[in-house]
Design a protein around this motif. Structure first.
Motif, short mmCIF file in Angstrom:
data_model
loop_
_atom_site.label_atom_id
_atom_site.label_comp_id
_atom_site.label_asym_id
_atom_site.label_seq_id
_atom_site.Cartn_x
_atom_site.Cartn_y
_atom_site.Cartn_z
N PHE A 17 8.43 6.77 16.41
CA PHE A 17 8.05 6.40 15.05
C PHE A 17 6.80 5.51 15.01
CE2 PHE A 17 12.61 7.26 14.83
CZ PHE A 17 12.64 8.19 13.82
N GLN A 18 6.25 5.22 16.16
CA GLN A 18 5.05 4.38 16.21
C GLN A 18 3.83 5.27 16.34
OE1 GLN A 18 5.62 1.60 19.41
NE2 GLN A 18 7.46 0.71 18.51
N ASN A 19 3.35 5.79 15.20
CA ASN A 19 2.15 6.63 15.19
C ASN A 19 1.30 6.26 13.98
OD1 ASN A 19 2.94 8.38 12.84
ND2 ASN A 19 4.60 8.96 14.24
N LYS A 20 0.14 6.86 13.90
CA LYS A 20 -0.83 6.48 12.87
C LYS A 20 -0.32 6.76 11.46
CE LYS A 20 -4.78 7.33 15.92
NZ LYS A 20 -6.00 8.15 16.15
N LEU A 21 0.32 7.90 11.26
CA LEU A 21 0.77 8.26 9.92
C LEU A 21 1.85 7.31 9.43
CD1 LEU A 21 0.75 10.18 7.51
CD2 LEU A 21 2.43 11.60 8.72
N VAL A 22 2.84 7.05 10.26
CA VAL A 22 3.94 6.16 9.86
C VAL A 22 3.42 4.76 9.62
CG1 VAL A 22 6.13 5.17 10.58
CG2 VAL A 22 5.63 7.56 11.08
N GLU A 23 2.58 4.25 10.52
CA GLU A 23 2.06 2.90 10.36
C GLU A 23 1.18 2.78 9.12
OE1 GLU A 23 0.08 2.19 14.00
OE2 GLU A 23 1.92 1.84 15.16
N THR A 24 0.39 3.81 8.83
CA THR A 24 -0.49 3.77 7.66
C THR A 24 0.32 3.75 6.38
OG1 THR A 24 -2.24 4.95 8.84
CG2 THR A 24 -2.33 4.95 6.43
N ILE A 25 1.31 4.62 6.28
CA ILE A 25 2.12 4.67 5.05
C ILE A 25 2.94 3.39 4.89
CG2 ILE A 25 3.95 5.91 3.87
CD1 ILE A 25 2.99 8.45 5.20
N GLN A 26 3.49 2.88 5.99
CA GLN A 26 4.26 1.64 5.91
C GLN A 26 3.40 0.47 5.46
OE1 GLN A 26 5.99 1.37 9.86
NE2 GLN A 26 7.98 2.12 9.09
N PHE A 27 2.17 0.40 5.96
CA PHE A 27 1.27 -0.68 5.56
C PHE A 27 0.97 -0.59 4.06
CE2 PHE A 27 -2.68 -2.89 4.90
CZ PHE A 27 -2.63 -3.98 5.77
N MET A 28 0.72 0.61 3.57
CA MET A 28 0.36 0.77 2.17
C MET A 28 1.54 0.51 1.24
SD MET A 28 -2.20 4.06 2.37
CE MET A 28 -2.67 3.91 0.67
N GLU A 29 2.75 0.74 1.72
CA GLU A 29 3.92 0.49 0.88
C GLU A 29 4.18 -0.99 0.68
OE1 GLU A 29 7.09 2.60 2.75
OE2 GLU A 29 6.72 4.45 1.62
N VAL A 30 3.72 -1.83 1.59
CA VAL A 30 3.89 -3.29 1.46
C VAL A 30 2.53 -3.96 1.32
CG1 VAL A 30 6.10 -3.33 2.66
CG2 VAL A 30 3.99 -3.50 3.98
N LEU A 31 1.60 -3.27 0.69
CA LEU A 31 0.23 -3.76 0.61
C LEU A 31 0.14 -5.08 -0.14
CD1 LEU A 31 -2.59 -2.81 1.50
CD2 LEU A 31 -2.86 -1.79 -0.75
N ASN A 32 0.96 -5.25 -1.15
CA ASN A 32 0.90 -6.48 -1.94
C ASN A 32 1.36 -7.70 -1.16
OD1 ASN A 32 3.46 -5.45 -1.83
ND2 ASN A 32 4.06 -6.17 -3.86
N ASP A 47 -2.39 -10.17 3.34
CA ASP A 47 -3.48 -11.03 2.90
C ASP A 47 -4.78 -10.24 2.86
OD1 ASP A 47 -4.49 -10.88 5.53
OD2 ASP A 47 -3.34 -12.65 6.13
N SER A 48 -5.83 -10.89 2.34
CA SER A 48 -7.10 -10.20 2.12
C SER A 48 -7.75 -9.77 3.43
CB SER A 48 -8.06 -11.11 1.34
OG SER A 48 -8.27 -12.32 2.04
N VAL A 49 -7.58 -10.54 4.49
CA VAL A 49 -8.18 -10.19 5.78
C VAL A 49 -7.55 -8.92 6.33
CG1 VAL A 49 -8.59 -10.94 8.15
CG2 VAL A 49 -8.73 -12.59 6.26
N GLU A 50 -6.22 -8.84 6.25
CA GLU A 50 -5.53 -7.64 6.73
C GLU A 50 -5.90 -6.41 5.90
OE1 GLU A 50 -1.31 -9.08 8.59
OE2 GLU A 50 -1.57 -9.38 6.43
N LYS A 51 -6.03 -6.60 4.59
CA LYS A 51 -6.40 -5.48 3.73
C LYS A 51 -7.79 -4.97 4.06
CE LYS A 51 -3.59 -6.93 -0.24
NZ LYS A 51 -3.61 -7.39 -1.64
N ASP A 52 -8.74 -5.88 4.20
CA ASP A 52 -10.12 -5.46 4.50
C ASP A 52 -10.18 -4.71 5.84
OD1 ASP A 52 -10.97 -6.57 2.16
OD2 ASP A 52 -11.70 -8.42 3.07
N SER A 53 -9.49 -5.23 6.83
CA SER A 53 -9.50 -4.58 8.14
C SER A 53 -8.85 -3.20 8.06
CB SER A 53 -8.75 -5.46 9.15
OG SER A 53 -8.65 -4.82 10.40
N PHE A 54 -7.78 -3.09 7.29
CA PHE A 54 -7.08 -1.81 7.18
C PHE A 54 -7.94 -0.76 6.48
CE2 PHE A 54 -4.44 0.93 4.45
CZ PHE A 54 -3.73 1.63 5.42
N PHE A 55 -8.55 -1.13 5.37
CA PHE A 55 -9.30 -0.14 4.59
C PHE A 55 -10.61 0.23 5.25
CE2 PHE A 55 -6.67 -1.81 1.01
CZ PHE A 55 -6.02 -0.62 0.74
N ARG A 56 -11.12 -0.59 6.15
CA ARG A 56 -12.31 -0.19 6.90
C ARG A 56 -11.96 0.87 7.95
NH1 ARG A 56 -13.54 -5.89 6.58
NH2 ARG A 56 -15.34 -6.22 5.22
#
Length: 828
Positions: A284-299, A302-311
């Protein structure tokens, strides 16, 4: 009990007659005896799924189990469990007999087996998508077993459906029952409808109906076995036929194999808890799962993690299955932006993903979010929207732009940040074609009028370029009122060389909108002056424009000479290749710091700095030196400042700008934008027309002065504004009841006859009293007297006249120079 269940099922509807949904075509597969139909709502046409189960009589055991499934589905809510919308039970005719049918309406879903075939994924992409689906089903099973103490009883491929966003959801709750752990010694069945479960899906203890052992086992024991069956069917691509087939592990990924074996442990108490399956497995540790999980708890990030993720997200999206990105990631990303949990870099990713959609899907899935984002107060999001407006501007309807987008974009015209003002200005090239005439004339031109006197020289230059590009979207009246004033009175007199060059190019591009009179009296005189401009690029463009407008004048002359009756005043010629097409942005004001006076030189601007492709001749002032003294007539010196005073009142800011009336001050508290000038006001006669009239005027011989003329021949003394020398520009005299003393008759002409008064030099100021008026000189009708050198100022008192006017009060002071009589009795 049966009556209660029947009331629960029938509580959501009273039969097919009142059924608010339309039943469509069925899918090829469904769980158990249920039939899975496509359907639509009769209210709004939205898609739904409709499950139906029929029996010969109300006491049919399948119907009894189906009523249990309806009750459980209505009461159990979880993000990974199928969402219930409606249910009803009705009698449906089946030939001569009647069938009792239960209908369940849910969100639109598709059987997992059919969705897998449709996606046709392979390799790593298939494993990543299966990992995400198993992650969701494991969470649903864990919720039932650990939180609700419920046993699903038949987890398999048929009990999983897929939503339109490719999420996996668990359903088929007909067997669902409470886990009865309080009565361990009881041998009664715990699962009332376990007979619905196929033998191949039953663990050993359930096959033997060993309820004592089942009650002593953990709540997840039966459903963990079912998860193992689901994993086998997924990766093998075939339906499980026998329990022994579960030992064929050749298709199971190696990273998932240890957990797969623990799920199918023969000892119920040693089977893996579904909650630990999510946490422990490397699968379960792959790019798709990690990406969707991050976006589900995006709120929660913090701003640093968001900027790094969206880049990193654009590169990750390229590696993921395209359909999963568009149907899963794109909606989540749009929702995050809409509700404010995503940062501005997410907008770039949204637009990139949206570019992979067809045009109709883009308008449905992406455009509504973008329109809402224009109302955001986040400067970074607003700037990103304006930077990429060319990617989605064409997809917006004219009504949406005019009513929803432009009111928010217009706030950027007055933003304190130069970059926002510049981006707002450039966005109008995309939005202006979709604006109504009312918005263009009443709002947009008002903002552009202010930007044309902006403190930033690049913005002033690009405002002129924009006006030239959007001239064809204005109506005739607006063009007549705005263009010449904006280009000649303001742009051509700007202290910034590229701004003057932009004004020349804008006049050339819009040449077809001008009448011949305007070209001859207002455009050519202003362009010719720039042929000796200090900047070489301005001079070059001035010569080109002069040739172009002279060609228009020559064609007009030839038509008049040949007696062509089809002469029209708004004549134009084919533009040269260098002038044709849209004007390109002159420069980027972001790189220009400070006020215009601080710009000693203009650095070269590369093509990469321009966001709109420019023609070679439409990029003024590149690599030229800014002159410290620009073309600025004395009557409009205020326009040479970085932030000049507001212009006279007008609807759009240019209504009353004329060549000689630029510097008129206005006391309005609202910068002169509230008063509306009618378009029918006639402008004052131009200087050129006065000169032409003077050349055609016959010379009048002066009459000899008569010393003692009769009273009938005397005329009243002319007022100060009638003075032939300074009348047109002299200040009004103070009001007085007394008459001036000893004023000789004069044959001088009034203002209307003074053809040169309008361009005469200003009179010298004098504090002395006016001298005695002399008889009219022979040269009082001299047309050149108005521009003669002013007489020296004097403080001498006026001398008394010869015997007339004694005892009268001294004349009121009269402004302007006066002629001195030399034949006075005092000998002067």
């Amino acid at each position: 009990m049966f009556k209660f269940l029947k009331e629960v099922v029938a509580g959501s509807g009273s039969g097919l007659k009142d059924f608010p949904y339309t039943i469509g075509e069925p899918y090829a597969s469904a769980w158990g005896s249920w039939v899975h139909h496509r359907g639509t709502s009769k209210d709004d046409g939205s898609a739904v799924s409709i499950f139906s189960l029929s029996g010969s009589n109300p006491q049919d055991r399948h119907l009894v189990a189906g009523r249990n499934g309806v009750k459980r589905l209505r009461t159990v809510r979880h993000p990974n469990i199928l969402s219930f919308l409606h249910s009803t039970e009705a009698e449906v005719p089946d030939g001569p007999a009647m069938k009792h049918t239960i209908y369940i309406v849910t969100e639109p879903v598709m059987p997992l087996s059919e969705k897998v075939k449709e996606l046709n994924l392979g390799g790593t992409q298939r494993d990543e998508y299966f990992a995400w689906g198993l992650h969701q089903i494991s969470k649903a099973v864990s919720f039932l077993n650990n939180d609700c103490k419920l046993v699903h009883g038949n987890v398999c491929l048929a009990s999983v459906v897929v939503t339109q966003t490719l999420d996996w959801k668990l359903h088929a709750f007909d067997v669902l029952s409470e886990f009865d752990a309080n009565n361990e010694a009881s041998g009664s069945p715990m699962l009332q409808f376990e007979w619905l479960v196929g033998t191949q899906y039953k663990p050993m203890e359930l096959t033997k109906s060993d309820w004592v052992s089942i009650r002593k086992s953990p709540p997840w024991a039966i459903d963990s076995w079912g998860l193992g069956c689901l994993i086998y069917e997924l990766f093998s691509g075939a339906k499980l036929a026998r329990t022994e087939d579960l030992r064929n592990t050749g298709s199971i990924p190696k990273s998932l194999l240890p957990d797969y074996q623990r799920l199918l442990n023969s000892t119920p108490s040693r089977r893996l808890n579904p909650s630990k399956l999510i946490d422990n497995s490397e699968f379960f540790q792959n790019k798709l799962v990690e990406t969707i999980q991050f976006m589900e708890v995006l709120n929660l990030k913090d701003s640093v993690e968001k900027d790094s993720f969206f880049r990193k997200l654009p590169n990750i999206a390229e590696q993921l299955p395209r359909e999963i990105v568009l149907k899963k990631l794109l909606p989540v990303l749009a929702s995050s932006l809409e509700f404010g949990s995503a940062a501005a870099p997410a907008l770039t990713v949204l637009l990139k993903m949206g570019s992979w959609l067809p045009a109709d899907q883009f308008s449905i899935k992406v455009l509504p979010t973008i329109v809402k984002l224009f109302a955001s107060n986040d400067r970074a999001i607003r700037a990103c929207l304006l930077q990429h407006i060319d990617q989605f501007g064409e997809s917006m309807s004219a009504q949406t732009v005019d009513e929803q987008v432009f009111p928010h974009v217009a706030t950027g015209f007055s933003d304190t940040t130069v970059s926002i003002r510049e981006l707002t200005l450039k966005s109008m090239l995309v939005l202006a074609p979709k604006l109504s005439q009312r918005t263009i004339s009443g709002s947009l031109l008002k903002y552009l009028s202010k930007l044309q006197v902006d403190e930033d020289p690049g913005i002033r230059t690009n405002t002129t370029i924009l006006l030239g590009n959007i001239a064809n979207y204005m109506n005739d009246g607006t063009r007549k009122r705005v263009l010449i004033n904006a280009f000649t009175v303001r742009a051509l007199r700007d202290t910034f060389p590229p701004a003057r060059a932009a004004g020349i190019m804008a006049l050339s591009v819009t040449s077809s909108y001008y009448e011949m009179t305007e070209i001859a009296t207002r455009i050519l005189p202003n362009i010719v002056v720039l042929t000796f401009d200090p900047d070489s690029d301005v001079r070059t463009k001035a010569f080109q424009a002069t040739d172009q407008f002279l060609q228009i004048a020559r064609q007009h002359h030839e038509k008049l000479t040949t007696g062509d009756n089809m002469v029209t005043e708004s004549t134009g010629v084919q533009l040269k290749p260098g002038n044709a097409g849209l004007l390109g942005w002159a420069m980027s004001s972001i790189t220009q710091k400070g006020k215009p006076a601080d710009h000693g030189s203009i650095s070269a601007v590369n093509a990469s700095n321009s966001q709109v492709s420019a023609t070679a001749a439409a990029t003024p002032g590149i690599g030229t030196q800014a002159s410290s003294v620009g073309y600025a007539p004395s009557t409009s010196s205020s326009l040479d400042q970085a932030a000049p005073a507001s212009a006279r009142s007008s609807v759009d800011g240019w209504g009353e700008l004329e060549d000689g009336n630029v510097h008129e001050e206005n006391g309005s508290d609202k910068e002169g934008w509230d008063d509306i000038d009618t378009f029918d006001d006639k402008p004052s006669p131009s200087l050129l027309s006065n000169i032409q009239a003077a050349q055609k005027r016959p010379v009048v011989q002066p009459k000899p002065a008569v010393a003692n003329s009769s009273k009938s021949n005397q005329v009243k003394a002319p007022k100060s504004e009638d003075d032939p020398l300074w009348g047109p520009i002299a200040a009004a005299p103070p009001k007085s009841a007394s008459k001036p003393a000893d004023i000789k008759p004069s044959t001088s002409h009034n203002d209307d006859d003074d053809l040169w008064g309008a361009i005469a030099a200003p009179p010298p100021k004098s504090s002395g009293k006016p001298l005695k008026a002399a008889p009219a000189a022979a040269n009082s009708d001299d047309l050149w007297g108005a521009i003669a050198a002013p007489p020296p100022a004097t403080k001498a008192r006026p001398l008394a006249s010869s015997g007339r006017g004694r005892g009268t009060k001294p004349a009121q002071p009269k402004l302007g120079a006066q002629r001195i009589g030399r034949t006075s009795s005092t000998g002067m």
